[in-house]
Write a protein that holds these residues in place. Structure first.
Motif, mmCIF file in Angstrom:
data_model
loop_
_atom_site.group_PDB
_atom_site.id
_atom_site.type_symbol
_atom_site.label_atom_id
_atom_site.label_comp_id
_atom_site.label_asym_id
_atom_site.label_seq_id
_atom_site.Cartn_x
_atom_site.Cartn_y
_atom_site.Cartn_z
ATOM 1 N N SER A 66 0.856 -1.191 0.000
ATOM 2 C CA SER A 66 0.000 0.000 0.000
ATOM 3 C C SER A 66 0.881 1.225 0.000
ATOM 4 O O SER A 66 2.045 1.185 0.405
ATOM 5 N N GLU A 79 0.125 5.596 0.511
ATOM 6 C CA GLU A 79 -0.825 6.694 0.608
ATOM 7 C C GLU A 79 -0.160 7.949 1.152
ATOM 8 O O GLU A 79 0.768 7.885 1.949
ATOM 9 N N GLU A 83 0.021 11.419 3.279
ATOM 10 C CA GLU A 83 -0.453 11.855 4.589
ATOM 11 C C GLU A 83 -0.335 13.366 4.668
ATOM 12 O O GLU A 83 0.415 13.903 5.463
ATOM 13 N N CYS A 130 4.474 10.515 3.046
ATOM 14 C CA CYS A 130 3.714 9.343 2.611
ATOM 15 C C CYS A 130 4.018 8.165 3.516
ATOM 16 O O CYS A 130 5.041 8.127 4.188
ATOM 17 N N GLU A 153 -7.668 17.286 4.202
ATOM 18 C CA GLU A 153 -6.667 16.245 3.959
ATOM 19 C C GLU A 153 -5.548 16.260 4.986
ATOM 20 O O GLU A 153 -4.512 15.669 4.780
ATOM 21 N N ARG A 189 -5.594 14.997 8.035
ATOM 22 C CA ARG A 189 -5.803 13.984 9.056
ATOM 23 C C ARG A 189 -5.256 12.646 8.559
ATOM 24 O O ARG A 189 -4.643 12.574 7.505
ATOM 25 N N VAL A 190 -5.503 11.588 9.314
ATOM 26 C CA VAL A 190 -5.072 10.253 8.914
ATOM 27 C C VAL A 190 -5.714 9.863 7.591
ATOM 28 O O VAL A 190 -5.088 9.299 6.722
ATOM 29 N N GLN A 191 -7.009 10.178 7.430
ATOM 30 C CA GLN A 191 -7.681 9.961 6.155
ATOM 31 C C GLN A 191 -8.412 11.244 5.783
ATOM 32 O O GLN A 191 -8.786 12.012 6.655
ATOM 33 N N PRO A 192 -8.604 11.476 4.481
ATOM 34 C CA PRO A 192 -9.339 12.680 4.087
ATOM 35 C C PRO A 192 -10.777 12.640 4.609
ATOM 36 O O PRO A 192 -11.370 11.572 4.754
ATOM 37 N N PRO A 218 -15.601 10.296 6.428
ATOM 38 C CA PRO A 218 -14.247 9.822 6.131
ATOM 39 C C PRO A 218 -14.185 9.225 4.722
ATOM 40 O O PRO A 218 -15.060 8.462 4.326
ATOM 41 N N VAL A 265 -12.808 6.714 3.084
ATOM 42 C CA VAL A 265 -12.156 5.415 3.257
ATOM 43 C C VAL A 265 -12.936 4.362 2.478
ATOM 44 O O VAL A 265 -14.125 4.520 2.209
ATOM 45 N N ASP A 266 -12.247 3.277 2.119
ATOM 46 C CA ASP A 266 -12.860 2.215 1.317
ATOM 47 C C ASP A 266 -14.102 1.622 1.962
ATOM 48 O O ASP A 266 -15.025 1.214 1.262
#
Length: 132
Positions: free
Chosen positions: A15, A17, A19, A24, A85, A87-90, A105, A107-108
């Motif tokens: 993975s 991503e 941050e 990243c 954007e 934070r840990v996730q957008p 959030p 997230v998936d």
């Protein structure tokens, strides 16, 4: 910094991503703990292949402003007004049709599809998220 003999020589990216502006985070095969990760500090990453994983940088979600957010059960949640954007996730900021704002959030587990052509984000919201 000279090359390290104790760091893994070959690994597969699991993975990757961004941050925010902080940098990243990447996970690799064969790097299972903090000790293994620390051995990679200062190492150069070379990516082999024609299509490396996409790198989403800071600002990669700004184009979502104006998209409609649709939940499979609740229907229209609202319209995206901003994306945080840092934070840990957008987090997508959604103006609700009646009043108020929802923070969702990105997230998936929640965002199921982003249809760029029709500017619609399909989500499955956890029970109670809109009540917060």
């Amino acid at each position: 910094m000279p090359p390290r003999d104790d760091a893994p020589r070959f690994a597969r990216v699991l993975s990757f991503e961004a941050e925010g502006e902080a940098g990243c985070t990447a996970t690799f095969t064969g790097v299972d703990d903090i000790n293994g990760a620390e051995r990679l500090i200062g190492c150069t990453l070379l990516v082999k292949g024609e299509a490396p994983p996409p790198i989403l940088g800071y600002g990669a979600f700004a184009h979502l402003v104006g998209f409609a957010v649709m939940d499979e059960e609740a229907g229209l949640v609202g319209i995206v007004t901003d994306v945080s954007e840092d934070r840990v996730q957008p987090l997508i900021h959604v103006a609700r049709p009646v009043s108020g704002e929802a923070l969702i959030p990105f997230v998936d587990a929640i965002v199921k599809e982003v249809d760029e052509a029709s500017q619609v984000i399909q989500v499955t919201l956890p029970v109670g998220l809109l009540d917060i």
